[in-house]
Design a protein around this motif. Structure first.
Motif, PDB file in Angstrom:
ATOM      1  N   ALA A  65       0.687  -1.198   0.111  1.00 39.58           N
ATOM      2  CA  ALA A  65      -0.164  -0.047  -0.049  1.00 39.58           C
ATOM      3  C   ALA A  65       0.921   1.378   0.007  1.00 39.58           C
ATOM      4  CB  ALA A  65      -0.978  -0.024   1.423  1.00 39.58           C
ATOM      5  N   GLU A  66       0.283   2.398  -0.509  1.00 39.55           N
ATOM      6  CA  GLU A  66       1.072   3.760  -0.541  1.00 39.55           C
ATOM      7  C   GLU A  66       1.482   4.246   0.896  1.00 39.55           C
ATOM      8  OE1 GLU A  66       2.887   6.738  -2.235  1.00 39.55           O
ATOM      9  OE2 GLU A  66       1.629   5.257  -3.229  1.00 39.55           O
ATOM     10  N   ASP A  67       0.670   3.722   1.898  1.00 39.31           N
ATOM     11  CA  ASP A  67       1.119   4.076   3.458  1.00 39.31           C
ATOM     12  C   ASP A  67       1.893   2.856   4.069  1.00 39.31           C
ATOM     13  OD1 ASP A  67      -1.156   2.442   3.440  1.00 39.31           O
ATOM     14  OD2 ASP A  67      -1.784   3.543   5.153  1.00 39.31           O
ATOM     15  N   PHE A  68       2.616   1.987   3.320  1.00 37.97           N
ATOM     16  CA  PHE A  68       3.112   0.823   3.652  1.00 37.97           C
ATOM     17  C   PHE A  68       4.263   1.161   4.907  1.00 37.97           C
ATOM     18  CE2 PHE A  68       6.874  -1.936   3.739  1.00 37.97           C
ATOM     19  CZ  PHE A  68       6.359  -3.022   4.327  1.00 37.97           C
ATOM     20  N   LYS A  69       4.452   0.457   5.917  1.00 36.23           N
ATOM     21  CA  LYS A  69       5.553   0.972   6.874  1.00 36.23           C
ATOM     22  C   LYS A  69       6.145  -0.532   7.253  1.00 36.23           C
ATOM     23  CE  LYS A  69       4.687   1.574  11.336  1.00 36.23           C
ATOM     24  NZ  LYS A  69       4.603   2.268  12.637  1.00 36.23           N
ATOM     25  N   LEU A  70       7.660  -0.634   7.115  1.00 38.04           N
ATOM     26  CA  LEU A  70       8.317  -1.632   7.767  1.00 38.04           C
ATOM     27  C   LEU A  70       8.931  -1.409   8.894  1.00 38.04           C
ATOM     28  CD1 LEU A  70       9.707  -4.698   7.265  1.00 38.04           C
ATOM     29  CD2 LEU A  70      11.304  -3.108   5.868  1.00 38.04           C
ATOM     30  N   THR A  71       8.862  -2.253   9.869  1.00 36.58           N
ATOM     31  CA  THR A  71       9.332  -1.968  11.328  1.00 36.58           C
ATOM     32  C   THR A  71      10.477  -3.258  11.300  1.00 36.58           C
ATOM     33  OG1 THR A  71       7.626  -0.823  12.224  1.00 36.58           O
ATOM     34  CG2 THR A  71       9.174  -1.748  13.802  1.00 36.58           C
ATOM     35  N   GLU A  72      11.618  -2.982  11.422  1.00 34.87           N
ATOM     36  CA  GLU A  72      12.595  -4.149  11.872  1.00 34.87           C
ATOM     37  C   GLU A  72      12.945  -4.072  13.323  1.00 34.87           C
ATOM     38  OE1 GLU A  72      15.473  -5.907   8.868  1.00 34.87           O
ATOM     39  OE2 GLU A  72      15.263  -3.813   8.287  1.00 34.87           O
ATOM     40  N   TRP A  73      12.675  -4.926  14.142  1.00 31.19           N
ATOM     41  CA  TRP A  73      13.117  -4.773  15.681  1.00 31.19           C
ATOM     42  C   TRP A  73      14.451  -5.278  15.894  1.00 31.19           C
ATOM     43  CZ3 TRP A  73       9.764  -2.363  18.823  1.00 31.19           C
ATOM     44  CH2 TRP A  73       8.443  -1.947  18.381  1.00 31.19           C
ATOM     45  N   PRO A  74      15.099  -4.640  17.134  1.00 28.72           N
ATOM     46  CA  PRO A  74      16.502  -4.570  17.076  1.00 28.72           C
ATOM     47  C   PRO A  74      16.905  -6.308  17.083  1.00 28.72           C
ATOM     48  CG  PRO A  74      15.672  -3.243  18.655  1.00 28.72           C
ATOM     49  CD  PRO A  74      14.256  -3.751  17.839  1.00 28.72           C
ATOM     50  N   ALA A 132      20.973  -8.511  15.721  1.00 24.37           N
ATOM     51  CA  ALA A 132      22.414  -8.725  15.727  1.00 24.37           C
ATOM     52  C   ALA A 132      22.885  -7.491  14.819  1.00 24.37           C
ATOM     53  CB  ALA A 132      23.087  -9.882  15.663  1.00 24.37           C
ATOM     54  N   LEU A 133      22.312  -7.504  13.841  1.00 22.98           N
ATOM     55  CA  LEU A 133      22.940  -6.396  12.541  1.00 22.98           C
ATOM     56  C   LEU A 133      22.308  -5.075  12.842  1.00 22.98           C
ATOM     57  CD1 LEU A 133      22.943  -8.854   9.738  1.00 22.98           C
ATOM     58  CD2 LEU A 133      24.785  -8.146  11.237  1.00 22.98           C
ATOM     59  N   SER A 134      21.394  -4.704  13.528  1.00 21.39           N
ATOM     60  CA  SER A 134      20.891  -3.536  13.741  1.00 21.39           C
ATOM     61  C   SER A 134      20.571  -3.617  15.281  1.00 21.39           C
ATOM     62  CB  SER A 134      19.858  -3.309  12.883  1.00 21.39           C
ATOM     63  OG  SER A 134      19.059  -1.908  13.167  1.00 21.39           O
ATOM     64  N   LYS A 135      21.211  -3.035  16.083  1.00 24.17           N
ATOM     65  CA  LYS A 135      20.928  -2.788  17.629  1.00 24.17           C
ATOM     66  C   LYS A 135      19.794  -1.942  17.955  1.00 24.17           C
ATOM     67  CE  LYS A 135      24.910  -5.011  18.606  1.00 24.17           C
ATOM     68  NZ  LYS A 135      24.783  -6.669  18.628  1.00 24.17           N
ATOM     69  N   THR A 136      19.479  -1.111  17.117  1.00 21.55           N
ATOM     70  CA  THR A 136      18.421  -0.261  17.435  1.00 21.55           C
ATOM     71  C   THR A 136      17.245  -0.476  16.552  1.00 21.55           C
ATOM     72  OG1 THR A 136      19.320   1.721  15.942  1.00 21.55           O
ATOM     73  CG2 THR A 136      20.044   1.534  18.330  1.00 21.55           C
ATOM     74  N   GLY A 137      17.232  -1.458  15.422  1.00 25.94           N
ATOM     75  CA  GLY A 137      16.307  -1.518  14.623  1.00 25.94           C
ATOM     76  C   GLY A 137      15.981  -0.482  13.707  1.00 25.94           C
ATOM     77  N   SER A 138      14.772  -0.603  13.076  1.00 26.08           N
ATOM     78  CA  SER A 138      14.490   0.563  11.979  1.00 26.08           C
ATOM     79  C   SER A 138      12.965   0.605  11.657  1.00 26.08           C
ATOM     80  CB  SER A 138      15.399   0.362  10.523  1.00 26.08           C
ATOM     81  OG  SER A 138      15.336  -0.813   9.966  1.00 26.08           O
ATOM     82  N   THR A 139      12.795   1.600  10.994  1.00 27.18           N
ATOM     83  CA  THR A 139      11.520   1.762  10.503  1.00 27.18           C
ATOM     84  C   THR A 139      11.450   2.551   9.210  1.00 27.18           C
ATOM     85  OG1 THR A 139      10.369   2.143  12.837  1.00 27.18           O
ATOM     86  CG2 THR A 139       9.084   2.971  10.849  1.00 27.18           C
ATOM     87  N   ARG A 140      11.024   1.829   8.114  1.00 26.62           N
ATOM     88  CA  ARG A 140      10.929   2.424   6.783  1.00 26.62           C
ATOM     89  C   ARG A 140       9.612   2.699   6.134  1.00 26.62           C
ATOM     90  NH1 ARG A 140      14.763  -2.213   6.221  1.00 26.62           N
ATOM     91  NH2 ARG A 140      16.587  -1.215   6.867  1.00 26.62           N
ATOM     92  N   ASN A 141       9.410   3.877   5.412  1.00 25.32           N
ATOM     93  CA  ASN A 141       8.301   4.048   4.688  1.00 25.32           C
ATOM     94  C   ASN A 141       8.524   3.173   3.336  1.00 25.32           C
ATOM     95  OD1 ASN A 141       9.656   5.618   2.894  1.00 25.32           O
ATOM     96  ND2 ASN A 141       9.174   7.626   3.918  1.00 25.32           N
ATOM     97  N   GLN A 154       4.636  -4.374   8.103  1.00 24.32           N
ATOM     98  CA  GLN A 154       5.087  -5.486   8.328  1.00 24.32           C
ATOM     99  C   GLN A 154       6.048  -5.328   9.502  1.00 24.32           C
ATOM    100  OE1 GLN A 154       7.926  -7.087   5.007  1.00 24.32           O
ATOM    101  NE2 GLN A 154       8.886  -8.285   6.349  1.00 24.32           N
ATOM    102  N   ASP A 155       6.242  -5.915  10.454  1.00 24.93           N
ATOM    103  CA  ASP A 155       6.731  -5.814  11.678  1.00 24.93           C
ATOM    104  C   ASP A 155       7.658  -7.239  11.702  1.00 24.93           C
ATOM    105  OD1 ASP A 155       5.967  -3.921  14.364  1.00 24.93           O
ATOM    106  OD2 ASP A 155       4.576  -4.113  12.338  1.00 24.93           O
ATOM    107  N   THR A 156       8.841  -7.053  11.638  1.00 20.79           N
ATOM    108  CA  THR A 156       9.889  -8.289  11.702  1.00 20.79           C
ATOM    109  C   THR A 156      10.864  -8.456  12.871  1.00 20.79           C
ATOM    110  OG1 THR A 156       9.910  -8.128   9.197  1.00 20.79           O
ATOM    111  CG2 THR A 156      11.472  -9.395  10.023  1.00 20.79           C
ATOM    112  N   TYR A 157      10.922  -9.659  13.206  1.00 18.52           N
ATOM    113  CA  TYR A 157      11.630 -10.194  14.370  1.00 18.52           C
ATOM    114  C   TYR A 157      12.756 -11.117  13.887  1.00 18.52           C
ATOM    115  CZ  TYR A 157       7.773  -7.917  16.678  1.00 18.52           C
ATOM    116  OH  TYR A 157       6.604  -6.891  17.164  1.00 18.52           O
ATOM    117  N   ASP A 158      14.241 -10.722  13.811  1.00 19.75           N
ATOM    118  CA  ASP A 158      14.957 -11.683  13.388  1.00 19.75           C
ATOM    119  C   ASP A 158      15.916 -11.869  14.401  1.00 19.75           C
ATOM    120  OD1 ASP A 158      14.053 -11.511  10.494  1.00 19.75           O
ATOM    121  OD2 ASP A 158      14.956  -9.518  10.575  1.00 19.75           O
TER     122      ASP A 158
END
Length: 135
Positions: free
Chosen positions: A31-40, A42-51, A124-128
């Motif tokens: 969707a146009e308002d898609f949001k990806l959240t990668e929770w913290p 090993a490769l991203s200690k703070t996680g990230s949020t992307r549009n 999409q919320d991702t927990y790796d």
């Protein structure tokens, strides 16, 4: 032609990522308002949020980082427009990263929660959990 179920839509998205799909291939799923959240992790200690734009740009850039992505779907759970996937992910690294060298296979156990609206993925919320394992 019938519309895909939320699970079918999400699995189509995952298989497109697995096939190395870039922004053009992934755009129809989101969707146009898609949001990806990668929770913290090993490769991203703070996680990230992307549009949407950042996610699509990242999809194009990922082709310089990994190859041969594989998603082994372990379990799916669907409740209306919410889909949860438990997966084993692997890819071959095309560059050095902390804990891994170029050419290594990187692995993660991942849980991803997708929310859909009107047949498109809005979040999409991702927990790796990255790990090393013998070949």
């Amino acid at each position: 032609m019938t519309n895909p179920t939320p699970l079918e839509h999400v699995l189509g998205f995952v298989r497109t990522v697995e096939a190395g799909g870039g922004s053009a291939a992934l755009r129809p799923f989101l969707a146009e308002d898609f949001k990806l959240t990668e929770w913290p992790h090993a490769l991203s200690k703070t996680g990230s949020t992307r549009n949407l734009a950042e996610t699509l740009s990242g999809a194009d850039h990922s082709q310089d980082i990994v190859a041969d992505q594989r998603f082994e779907i372990v379990r799916t759970t669907t409740e209306e427009d919410r889909v949860v996937l438990e997966m084993n992910w692997s890819a071959t690294l095309l560059l050095d990263l902390p804990h891994w060298d170029r050419g290594d296979t990187i692995r993660a156990r991942s849980t991803a929660i997708f929310q859909l609206r009107d047949g498109l993925i809005i979040s999409q919320d991702t927990y790796d959990c990255y790990y090393t394992a013998p070949e």
